[in-house]
Design a protein around this motif. Structure first.
Motif, PDB file in Angstrom:
ATOM      1  N   MET A 283     -11.944  -2.213   7.339  1.00 54.53           N
ATOM      2  CA  MET A 283     -10.787  -2.660   8.104  1.00 54.53           C
ATOM      3  C   MET A 283     -10.923  -2.292   9.582  1.00 54.53           C
ATOM      4  N   PRO A 284     -11.722  -3.049  10.346  1.00 54.59           N
ATOM      5  CA  PRO A 284     -11.830  -2.771  11.781  1.00 54.59           C
ATOM      6  C   PRO A 284     -10.564  -3.105  12.560  1.00 54.59           C
ATOM      7  N   ILE A 285      -9.716  -3.934  11.957  1.00 55.04           N
ATOM      8  CA  ILE A 285      -8.427  -4.295  12.551  1.00 55.04           C
ATOM      9  C   ILE A 285      -7.334  -3.750  11.638  1.00 55.04           C
ATOM     10  N   PRO A 286      -6.393  -2.959  12.142  1.00 56.20           N
ATOM     11  CA  PRO A 286      -5.374  -2.375  11.265  1.00 56.20           C
ATOM     12  C   PRO A 286      -4.435  -3.420  10.674  1.00 56.20           C
ATOM     13  N   VAL A 287      -4.027  -3.176   9.437  1.00 50.44           N
ATOM     14  CA  VAL A 287      -3.076  -4.019   8.726  1.00 50.44           C
ATOM     15  C   VAL A 287      -1.801  -3.215   8.526  1.00 50.44           C
ATOM     16  N   LEU A 288      -0.686  -3.747   8.992  1.00 47.43           N
ATOM     17  CA  LEU A 288       0.587  -3.058   8.846  1.00 47.43           C
ATOM     18  C   LEU A 288       0.964  -2.958   7.373  1.00 47.43           C
ATOM     19  N   GLY A 289       1.266  -1.750   6.924  1.00 43.23           N
ATOM     20  CA  GLY A 289       1.687  -1.529   5.553  1.00 43.23           C
ATOM     21  C   GLY A 289       0.601  -1.018   4.644  1.00 43.23           C
ATOM     22  N   ALA A 290      -0.655  -1.304   4.968  1.00 46.12           N
ATOM     23  CA  ALA A 290      -1.797  -0.813   4.181  1.00 46.12           C
ATOM     24  C   ALA A 290      -2.962  -0.625   5.151  1.00 46.12           C
ATOM     25  N   THR A 291      -3.002   0.527   5.785  1.00 43.96           N
ATOM     26  CA  THR A 291      -3.919   0.771   6.900  1.00 43.96           C
ATOM     27  C   THR A 291      -5.027   1.721   6.489  1.00 43.96           C
ATOM     28  N   GLN A 292      -6.274   1.336   6.747  1.00 47.46           N
ATOM     29  CA  GLN A 292      -7.379   2.243   6.477  1.00 47.46           C
ATOM     30  C   GLN A 292      -7.525   3.233   7.632  1.00 47.46           C
ATOM     31  N   THR A 293      -7.597   4.511   7.288  1.00 45.03           N
ATOM     32  CA  THR A 293      -7.728   5.550   8.294  1.00 45.03           C
ATOM     33  C   THR A 293      -9.171   5.640   8.776  1.00 45.03           C
ATOM     34  N   PHE A 294      -9.382   6.428   9.818  1.00 45.04           N
ATOM     35  CA  PHE A 294     -10.743   6.613  10.336  1.00 45.04           C
ATOM     36  C   PHE A 294     -11.614   7.388   9.357  1.00 45.04           C
ATOM     37  N   GLY A 295     -10.992   8.058   8.393  1.00 43.57           N
ATOM     38  CA  GLY A 295     -11.744   8.755   7.358  1.00 43.57           C
ATOM     39  C   GLY A 295     -12.037   7.908   6.140  1.00 43.57           C
ATOM     40  N   GLY A 296     -11.509   6.684   6.103  1.00 41.44           N
ATOM     41  CA  GLY A 296     -11.793   5.780   5.006  1.00 41.44           C
ATOM     42  C   GLY A 296     -10.695   5.654   3.968  1.00 41.44           C
ATOM     43  N   THR A 297      -9.750   6.601   3.918  1.00 41.43           N
ATOM     44  CA  THR A 297      -8.634   6.476   2.985  1.00 41.43           C
ATOM     45  C   THR A 297      -7.697   5.359   3.441  1.00 41.43           C
ATOM     46  N   VAL A 298      -6.816   4.936   2.540  1.00 47.04           N
ATOM     47  CA  VAL A 298      -5.859   3.882   2.866  1.00 47.04           C
ATOM     48  C   VAL A 298      -4.453   4.447   2.715  1.00 47.04           C
ATOM     49  N   ILE A 299      -3.653   4.320   3.766  1.00 48.85           N
ATOM     50  CA  ILE A 299      -2.259   4.756   3.738  1.00 48.85           C
ATOM     51  C   ILE A 299      -1.373   3.536   3.562  1.00 48.85           C
ATOM     52  N   ILE A 300      -0.557   3.579   2.518  1.00 49.27           N
ATOM     53  CA  ILE A 300       0.369   2.491   2.217  1.00 49.27           C
ATOM     54  C   ILE A 300       1.785   2.980   2.507  1.00 49.27           C
ATOM     55  N   GLY A 301       2.528   2.201   3.268  1.00 56.89           N
ATOM     56  CA  GLY A 301       3.902   2.589   3.559  1.00 56.89           C
ATOM     57  C   GLY A 301       4.517   1.727   4.627  1.00 56.89           C
ATOM     58  N   PHE A 302       5.761   1.342   4.422  1.00 52.87           N
ATOM     59  CA  PHE A 302       6.438   0.508   5.419  1.00 52.87           C
ATOM     60  C   PHE A 302       7.952   0.619   5.350  1.00 52.87           C
ATOM     61  N   LYS A 303       8.483   1.345   4.361  1.00 52.19           N
ATOM     62  CA  LYS A 303       9.924   1.354   4.144  1.00 52.19           C
ATOM     63  C   LYS A 303      10.653   2.261   5.138  1.00 52.19           C
ATOM     64  N   HIS A 304      11.883   1.901   5.440  1.00 52.02           N
ATOM     65  CA  HIS A 304      12.806   2.713   6.235  1.00 52.02           C
ATOM     66  C   HIS A 304      14.046   2.928   5.381  1.00 52.02           C
ATOM     67  N   GLU A 305      14.414   4.198   5.177  1.00 48.20           N
ATOM     68  CA  GLU A 305      15.566   4.508   4.336  1.00 48.20           C
ATOM     69  C   GLU A 305      16.488   5.485   5.059  1.00 48.20           C
ATOM     70  N   ARG A 306      17.760   5.188   5.018  1.00 52.16           N
ATOM     71  CA  ARG A 306      18.759   6.077   5.620  1.00 52.16           C
ATOM     72  C   ARG A 306      19.436   6.850   4.499  1.00 52.16           C
ATOM     73  N   VAL A 307      18.926   8.040   4.222  1.00 50.12           N
ATOM     74  CA  VAL A 307      19.409   8.847   3.086  1.00 50.12           C
ATOM     75  C   VAL A 307      19.688  10.281   3.511  1.00 50.12           C
ATOM     76  N   GLY A 308      20.067  10.462   4.775  1.00 51.68           N
ATOM     77  CA  GLY A 308      20.334  11.815   5.246  1.00 51.68           C
ATOM     78  C   GLY A 308      19.043  12.614   5.373  1.00 51.68           C
ATOM     79  N   HIS A 309      19.131  13.899   5.087  1.00 50.80           N
ATOM     80  CA  HIS A 309      17.980  14.786   5.256  1.00 50.80           C
ATOM     81  C   HIS A 309      17.196  14.992   3.955  1.00 50.80           C
ATOM     82  N   ASP A 310      17.404  14.119   3.000  1.00 48.43           N
ATOM     83  CA  ASP A 310      16.658  14.193   1.746  1.00 48.43           C
ATOM     84  C   ASP A 310      15.244  13.668   1.965  1.00 48.43           C
ATOM     85  N   SER A 311      14.261  14.548   1.919  1.00 48.66           N
ATOM     86  CA  SER A 311      12.871  14.151   2.146  1.00 48.66           C
ATOM     87  C   SER A 311      12.069  14.087   0.846  1.00 48.66           C
TER      88      SER A 311
END
Length: 377
Positions: free
Chosen positions: A252-280
């Motif tokens: 993935m030389p070009i980043p893809v929003l929502g499923a991005t390959q890091t410079f180390g080769g792993t893939v981070i998936i995430g795109f949600k926004h949630e308003r749930v207070g300070h619950d992490s």
């Protein structure tokens, strides 16, 4: 324990910055480059920092049609990044992995394709310039030939001014550069901020720090530190949850929003926004939704090992636009709150120091003060 850093506690600084994440470090870098005596105070905890869910995207495309000045601000910052990275690497002596290769948002189905296309047309009209478009699947496959996209993917939104940077490498470079520019970085817990003798006292576990000018860049903690002037700061916790997929060959030389390959080769998936207070806490149903979407885009991910999931709280102003403001009744105190700390880092380093030192905000950012929430500042 707090890390003890030699400091001039009895002396007064030109500027004290409360918060040493990417926003605070970027401001300190810009101020120190102007010869200011700057001290950055940063909490030692890592448990609630916005960087926990930061992929490192420099992302301008397909957003903020309802806030065109904020959209312009993002593009301005993106264009300043190449020079900033070169200077950071030179001063810090550290390499900062970065790709200025554009960015892609996968499109699933004809309806989504048309919505994206219509949005970009309107955004181009609002901004007067927009270096991007919706592209067909064939063009997407030419840009990312090593990714076998799922059958529902009919194309993508593309913008040549997006990119991706290693956010932790960016932060390390900022922090390594600061002492070389004469700035001071202190890892300690800030307990309170109060007006004092025409200036400000910042009380920490390491003692008191005094300054004439104060910057609050502590993310969600700004709600507490700004109470002497603003009892209820209009920001809230914005929860993000992410999945980390095992290391893959670099595809993935070009980043893809929502499923991005890091410079180390792993893939981070995430795109949600949630308003749930300070619950992490991680909510399995939410991360499952993200995972299913990623497998529709890139079915091969279904065969890969999920390493872990986690969540974090970003800071989000009530209207989703950044806050760059002086506090009511306290013109020597600047407040910085933005959920786009990586994208805006170059603008923070290059375009905000004069404002911190008493000047005007850049014209594009002048509508981003607390005045829009009814405060006199």
């Amino acid at each position: 324990m707090d890390k003890k850093t030699p400091s001039r506690k009895s002396g007064e600084r030109d500027v004290v910055i409360v918060g040493g994440g990417i926003s605070g470090a970027a401001l300190a870098f810009g101020l120190a480059g102007k010869g200011c005596k700057v001290t950055v105070l940063d909490a030692p905890t890592r448990t609630n920092m916005a960087s926990r869910t930061n992929v490192g995207l420099i992302w301008c495309q397909s957003k903020f049609l309802h806030l065109p000045e904020y959209a312009r601000w993002g593009f301005m910052s993106s264009r300043l990044f190449p020079e900033l990275v070169r200077e950071l690497e030179e001063i810090s002596g550290l390499r900062v992995p970065v790709n200025f290769t554009g960015g892609l948002i996968p499109v699933l189905g004809a309806e989504d394709f048309q919505k994206r296309a219509d949005y970009i047309v309107k955004l181009r009209e609002a901004l007067g310039e927009y270096r991007g478009a919706v592209i067909e699947r064939g063009e997407l496959e030419k840009k990312l030939p090593k990714i076998p996209f799922g059958p529902e993917v009919c194309g993508a939104a593309w913008c040549e001014e997006d990119g991706v940077i290693d956010p932790l490498a960016l932060l390390r470079a900022y922090r390594a550069a600061l002492p070389r520019l004469g700035a001071e970085y202190v890892e300690t817990m800030v307990l309170d901020v109060t007006p004092h003798a025409g200036g400000y006292r910042v009380t920490t576990r390491n003692g008191d720090y005094f300054c004439r000018r104060l910057v609050l860049a502590a993310g969600l903690a700004n709600r507490r530190f700004a109470r002497f002037a603003v009892p209820d700061l209009p920001v809230y916790p914005d929860k993000g949850q992410v999945l980390l997929v095992e290391r893959l060959p670099m595809v993935m030389p070009i980043p893809v929003l929502g499923a991005t390959q890091t410079f180390g080769g792993t893939v981070i998936i995430g795109f949600k926004h949630e308003r749930v207070g300070h619950d992490s806490g991680v909510v399995p149903a939410s991360v499952a939704t993200e995972g299913r979407w990623a497998m529709r885009v890139w079915p091969e991910l279904a065969k890969k090992r999920l390493i872990r999931t986690w969540s974090g709280l970003r800071v989000m102003p009530e209207d989703n636009m950044a806050i760059y403001s002086r506090l009511p009744g306290h013109p020597q105190v600047s407040l910085i709150n933005t959920h786009s700390a990586v994208t805006m880092a170059a603008a923070h380093s290059r375009l905000l120091p004069d404002f911190i030192l008493g000047g005007e905000l850049p014209e594009t950012a002048r509508g981003m003060t607390l005045k829009r929430f009814g405060f006199a500042c």
